[in-house]
Motif scaffolding. Structure first.
Motif, PDB file in Angstrom:
ATOM      1  N   VAL A  28       0.854  -1.189   0.000  1.00 37.05           N
ATOM      2  CA  VAL A  28       0.000   0.000   0.000  1.00 37.05           C
ATOM      3  C   VAL A  28       0.888   1.237   0.000  1.00 37.05           C
ATOM      4  O   VAL A  28       2.042   1.177   0.396  1.00 37.05           O
ATOM      5  N   LEU A  31       4.074   5.373  -3.346  1.00 28.70           N
ATOM      6  CA  LEU A  31       5.290   5.027  -4.074  1.00 28.70           C
ATOM      7  C   LEU A  31       5.140   3.689  -4.785  1.00 28.70           C
ATOM      8  O   LEU A  31       5.344   3.569  -5.999  1.00 28.70           O
ATOM      9  N   TYR A  88      13.504   1.483  10.137  1.00 27.92           N
ATOM     10  CA  TYR A  88      12.195   1.819   9.577  1.00 27.92           C
ATOM     11  C   TYR A  88      11.315   2.545  10.611  1.00 27.92           C
ATOM     12  O   TYR A  88      10.968   3.713  10.427  1.00 27.92           O
ATOM     13  N   ASN A  93      10.903   6.779  10.412  1.00 29.23           N
ATOM     14  CA  ASN A  93       9.543   7.210  10.729  1.00 29.23           C
ATOM     15  C   ASN A  93       9.370   7.918  12.072  1.00 29.23           C
ATOM     16  O   ASN A  93       8.264   8.354  12.406  1.00 29.23           O
ATOM     17  N   TYR A 143      12.884   8.830   1.409  1.00 28.64           N
ATOM     18  CA  TYR A 143      13.581   9.276   2.614  1.00 28.64           C
ATOM     19  C   TYR A 143      14.178   8.159   3.450  1.00 28.64           C
ATOM     20  O   TYR A 143      14.972   8.428   4.337  1.00 28.64           O
ATOM     21  N   ARG A 321       2.514   1.749   9.960  1.00 27.40           N
ATOM     22  CA  ARG A 321       3.580   2.037  10.948  1.00 27.40           C
ATOM     23  C   ARG A 321       3.088   1.943  12.395  1.00 27.40           C
ATOM     24  O   ARG A 321       3.412   2.795  13.235  1.00 27.40           O
ATOM     25  N   MET A 384       2.671  14.217  -2.161  1.00 24.78           N
ATOM     26  CA  MET A 384       1.891  14.345  -3.378  1.00 24.78           C
ATOM     27  C   MET A 384       0.411  14.129  -3.077  1.00 24.78           C
ATOM     28  O   MET A 384      -0.386  15.018  -3.126  1.00 24.78           O
ATOM     29  N   LEU A 386      -1.700  10.642  -4.059  1.00 24.05           N
ATOM     30  CA  LEU A 386      -2.155  10.018  -5.304  1.00 24.05           C
ATOM     31  C   LEU A 386      -3.640   9.704  -5.262  1.00 24.05           C
ATOM     32  O   LEU A 386      -4.288   9.584  -6.303  1.00 24.05           O
TER      33      LEU A 386
HETATM   34  O1  LIG Z   1       5.939   2.003   3.331  1.00 24.49           O
HETATM   35  P1  LIG Z   1       5.056   2.608   4.376  1.00 24.49           P
HETATM   36  O2  LIG Z   1       5.814   3.070   5.573  1.00 24.49           O
HETATM   37  O3  LIG Z   1       3.914   1.713   4.704  1.00 24.49           O
HETATM   38  O4  LIG Z   1       4.403   3.940   3.779  1.00 24.49           O
HETATM   39  C1  LIG Z   1       3.779   3.996   2.521  1.00 24.49           C
HETATM   40  C2  LIG Z   1       4.443   5.020   1.612  1.00 24.49           C
HETATM   41  O5  LIG Z   1       4.158   6.303   2.111  1.00 24.49           O
HETATM   42  C3  LIG Z   1       4.795   7.435   1.554  1.00 24.49           C
HETATM   43  O6  LIG Z   1       4.240   7.839   0.315  1.00 24.49           O
HETATM   44  C4  LIG Z   1       4.646   9.012  -0.358  1.00 24.49           C
HETATM   45  O7  LIG Z   1       4.718   8.797  -1.735  1.00 24.49           O
HETATM   46  C5  LIG Z   1       3.583   9.083  -2.512  1.00 24.49           C
HETATM   47  C6  LIG Z   1       3.949   8.913  -3.965  1.00 24.49           C
HETATM   48  O8  LIG Z   1       5.010   9.706  -4.333  1.00 24.49           O
HETATM   49  C7  LIG Z   1       3.065  10.482  -2.250  1.00 24.49           C
HETATM   50  O9  LIG Z   1       1.879  10.685  -2.992  1.00 24.49           O
HETATM   51  C8  LIG Z   1       2.797  10.665  -0.767  1.00 24.49           C
HETATM   52  O10 LIG Z   1       2.400  11.983  -0.513  1.00 24.49           O
HETATM   53  C9  LIG Z   1       4.004  10.314   0.048  1.00 24.49           C
HETATM   54  O11 LIG Z   1       3.661  10.341   1.412  1.00 24.49           O
HETATM   55  C10 LIG Z   1       6.264   7.176   1.475  1.00 24.49           C
HETATM   56  O12 LIG Z   1       6.925   8.248   0.870  1.00 24.49           O
HETATM   57  C11 LIG Z   1       6.618   5.864   0.822  1.00 24.49           C
HETATM   58  O13 LIG Z   1       8.020   5.657   0.893  1.00 24.49           O
HETATM   59  C12 LIG Z   1       5.939   4.771   1.583  1.00 24.49           C
HETATM   60  O14 LIG Z   1       6.196   3.524   1.005  1.00 24.49           O
END
Ligand SMILES: O=P(O)(O)OC[C@H]1O[C@H](O[C@H]2O[C@H](CO)[C@@H](O)[C@H](O)[C@H]2O)[C@H](O)[C@@H](O)[C@@H]1O
Ligand code: UDP
Ligand code: MG
Length: 737
Positions: A28, A31, A88, A93, A143, A321, A384, A386
């Motif tokens: 989910v 990214l 992580y 986070n 990040y 998380r 972003m 999405l």
């Molecule tokens: O992998 P998690 O810790 O479960 O978190 C999920 C993802 O969250 C973040 O998403 C970001 O990327 C999106 C696409 O570019 C963007 O639309 C959104 O605003 C961001 O928050 C995070 O950056 C990802 O690394 C995580 O996998």
């Protein structure tokens, strides 16, 4: 054949263990969902974490995990529980995520977490290196992996590396609070191209780089000694067709084909046909403004009871998380809020909020997107978002209203939505009314424009644009490389030097023979340099000229013992071998008393700047000033001065963090050429680092060996990276002669 290596914390697939069996589900989050289609269609491998810790995977299933990943062209990085905890849940986070989203009060600075973050970044980098072949494009994401680009660069200096940051990059004032800010920036700068969703994130990053690391930033290029790093914004799109097609198919479903969720949604809309469904979907994250959204909804119902039973908020919060205390607290807060508000407003036949705390399969997301009337997305900060784009893509009949927070990166491209400030309940409440009452025609008008844009700038286009820009950086690098003094070129120059009968070397001083220091008077020549210049100067048939913008007294005192030729103040003064200083014609200094007070007003207003008084020129130095303010003031001062000195035979020279006012007839081009008059040199060499040296490069005879120090734009034929390399070349000259 070359390939793309994608690296992100998480793979697009999540491997779960159910009754000792491995199950694969999609990951989910924006990214993974966004990039998946680029990966699927291209020639790439994806390196990331499988979602299971080493301890969770039974030994006999280790190979299976690898195999499951391999089937999808993925490589699973194994992380232990301790690593996941520190890397992580810890540094990623509890430090970077809150800090980059401006939640400073949630930001922790735990040294142990940082250490684990570094070692896990190393692990990812090493996995990349195992799969890397020359010519591959490496694309690092987000990040969690800020240090990976440079870790790869250290092992593979020629690799083509891109980095994309999916979350905001905070303003310098926020970023600077991070104890490990230098290391983090250096880590990212290992990349050739750094991408952000918006220009705001990009300029915040550039500002931090120039203020913290003090690298030269020109527009969107950062000049490192050995490379140029490009920074740009690429707003990520979605797999538009996938969502559009899914929505079209959804409407073709027969009664039997409808999902359980869809039936429930149908049932409720049959019962209360005039009630509007308001949808929100996010990971349960404090940045998404979920609690605020519920409060704003309460505010709306309180102020507008006429909408009771006329609206329903359908809220999907996806668990995320949940080992981080802030997320646990938020979960409790939302549970309570939903309970309280449902208790407060519910009627026998109506509950205001339907709340789901789970993740949903794709078809259910489509059910939600297509069944609701309004999407209410109110993040406090969001890289972003999405979901906003997916909602629009599924509105195949073009109805529906999107209410979107201005704090989401997506808001920059979605102006036709109702854009709100998530902290302004009054505004959200008004936007809800506007959305509920918006005529269908207007909805369609707005959505049509949005759809056209999103369809065009899809995730595929986004990824291709990024890759194209990455490719261009490598072409630029090749062009630069062709002019770098490699060992082959250096051998050729040495050969010419050796065979020449009459040689002259023009050596700039600051930034060429010595590095810059905070104060010009600190940049004294060291003994090694003095010996080197002395040796060169003694060689037969070799004239060595130190050509500098420095004042004659400083230069003269530093080189008192060595009878080397000196040119000071860009050519105002010349000192021949074993002679006294001579003044060049056409200079005077009677203008100084009028100009100095003007510069002084700039010194007063620009902390860190000062005036250097030379005999026939005045220099205003701004190396120590705030870099952005310095550039602004330099522009201002340059304009003021140009006005002031017009018709006085003066000019303003723009050097490396210095503005210098002096007689127009004087520059290093004229001064160096004067040395050639009446002589028959068959080897002319000129080296310098800054704009004022360009006069030499342009005005010396064409067959001269002109060399720029540092990777800046230049009319020199060659360049070298830094002052160390300059010394290497001079040492070689000295050995031969
Ligand atoms: O992998 P998690 O810790 O479960 O978190 C999920 C993802 O969250 C973040 O998403 C970001 O990327 C999106 C696409 O570019 C963007 O639309 C959104 O605003 C961001 O928050 C995070 O950056 C990802 O690394 C995580 O996998
Ligand atoms: O149950 C769900 C809910 C959402 N999503 C997806 O998760 C992504 C959320 O991305 P967004 O950029 O909105 O926020 P992020 O979670 O990355 O911060 C979207 O593609 C959604 O379709 C999902 O796969 N399953
Ligand atoms: Mg210089």
């Amino acid at each position: 054949m070359s390939k793309t290596i994608i690296i992100s914390n998480r793979l697009p697939l999540q491997i779960n263990l159910e009754d000792n069996n491995l199950e694969v589900t999609p990951s989910v989050g924006g990214l993974a969902t966004g990039l998946k289609s680029f990966h699927k269609d291209g020639d790439s491998i994806w390196i990331g974490w499988s979602g299971l810790t080493e301890e969770e995977i039974p030994e006999n299933l280790l190979e299976d995990v690898k195999e499951k990943a391999r089937k999808e062209d993925c490589v699973a990085v194994n992380l232990s529980e301790e690593e996941i905890e520190g890397f992580y849940y810890g540094f990623s986070n509890r430090t970077i995520w809150p800090l980059f989203h401006y939640f400073m009060e949630y930001t922790e600075a735990d040294k142990d977490h940082w250490e684990i973050y570094k070692s896990v970044n190393k692990k990812y980098a090493e996995e990349v290196l195992k799969h890397y072949k020359e010519g591959d494009h490496i694309w690092v994401h987000d990040y969690q992996l800020l240090l990976v680009p440079n870790m790869i660069r250290e092992q593979q200096p020629e690799a083509i590396i891109g980095f994309f940051n999916h979350i905001p990059f905070p303003s310098y004032e926020v970023f600077r609070t991070l104890p490990w800010r230098d290391e983090v920036l250096k880590g990212v700068l290992g990349a050739d191209l750094i991408g952000f969703h918006t220009y705001d994130y990009e300029r915040h990053f550039l500002s931090s780089v120039s203020r913290i690391l003090r690298h030269q930033v020109n527009f969107n290029e950062i000049t490192l000694p050995e490379r140029i790093v490009k920074v740009d914004s690429f707003p990520m799109g979605i797999d538009y067709n996938k969502f559009e097609d899914a929505a079209l198919n959804h409407f073709k479903n027969t009664a039997e084909q409808r999902t359980e969720l869809q039936r429930r949604l149908d049932h409720h809309s049959n019962e209360t046909p005039e009630a509007k469904l308001i949808l929100s979907i996010d990971r349960l994250d404090y940045t998404k403004g979920i609690a605020n959204r519920i409060r704003a909804f309460e505010y709306f119902l309180d102020r507008h009871p006429e909408f009771i039973e006329k609206v329903r908020l359908v809220m999907l919060a996806v668990p995320s998380r949940s080992n981080v205390p802030q997320y646990q607290r938020l979960k409790r807060e939302i549970d309570e809020l939903v309970g309280r508000i449902n208790g407060k407003f519910s009627t026998v036949s109506w509950t205001p909020i339907w709340y789901f705390y789970r993740s949903m399969p794709f078809e259910n997301l489509i059910d939600l997107y297509t069944s609701c009337d309004i999407a209410l997305l109110t993040p406090i900060r969001d890289g972003m978002n999405l979901v906003a784009k997916e909602f629009i893509a599924t509105r195949v009949n073009q109805t529906g209203v999107l209410i979107l927070s201005e704090m989401a990166g997506a808001a920059h491209e979605m102006n036709e939505a109702l854009i709100i400030n998530p902290n302004n309940f009054e505004q959200i409440s008004e936007a809800l009314i506007q959305a509920i009452e918006m005529p269908e025609e207007e909805q369609k008008q707005r959505n049509k424009i949005l759809q056209k844009r999103l369809k065009r700038y899809s995730v595929e286009k986004w990824a291709n644009d990024f890759m194209k820009a990455l490719d261009e950086t490598s072409q630029d690098r090749d062009a630069f490389k062709a002019r770098r003094i490699s060992s082959k070129v250096s051998d050729e120059i040495l050969e010419k030097f050796k065979n020449a009968k009459n040689r002259i070397l023009f050596l700039d001083y600051d930034g060429t023979l010595v590095n810059f220091t905070d104060k010009p008077e600190k940049a004294k020549p060291d003994q090694e340099l003095i010996d080197l210049v002395h040796k060169l100067n003694q060689s037969e048939n070799t004239d060595v000229v130190l050509i500098s913008g420095r004042d004659k007294d400083t230069l003269g005192s530093w080189w008192q013992q060595i009878p080397v030729e000196l040119i000071s103040e860009h050519g105002v003064w010349m000192r021949q071998k074993n002679s006294e200083w001579e003044l060049s014609e056409n200079v005077n200094n009677d203008w100084m008393s009028a100009v100095r007070p003007v510069i002084e007003t700039f010194v007063d207003r620009t902390p860190g700047t000062f005036i250097e008084d030379k005999n026939y020129s005045l220099a205003w130095h701004y190396r120590k000033a705030d870099p952005e303010l310095g550039e602004i003031r330099a522009n201002e001062l340059s304009n003021v001065l140009k006005e002031l000195i017009s018709n006085r035979g003066l000019s303003v020279l723009e050097g490396n963090k210095v503005l210098e006012i002096k007689s127009s007839g004087v520059n290093k081009g004229k001064a160096s050429n004067k040395k050639l008059v009446g002589k028959d040199y068959d080897f002319i060499f000129a080296i310098g680092d800054d704009w004022t040296d360009e006069y030499m490069f342009e005005e010396l005879p064409e067959d001269s060996f002109t060399v720029k120090v540092g990777m800046k734009k230049t009319s020199a034929r060659y360049y070298v990276e830094d002052t160390l390399k300059v010394r290497d070349i001079l040492k070689k000259f000295a050995e031969i002669s």
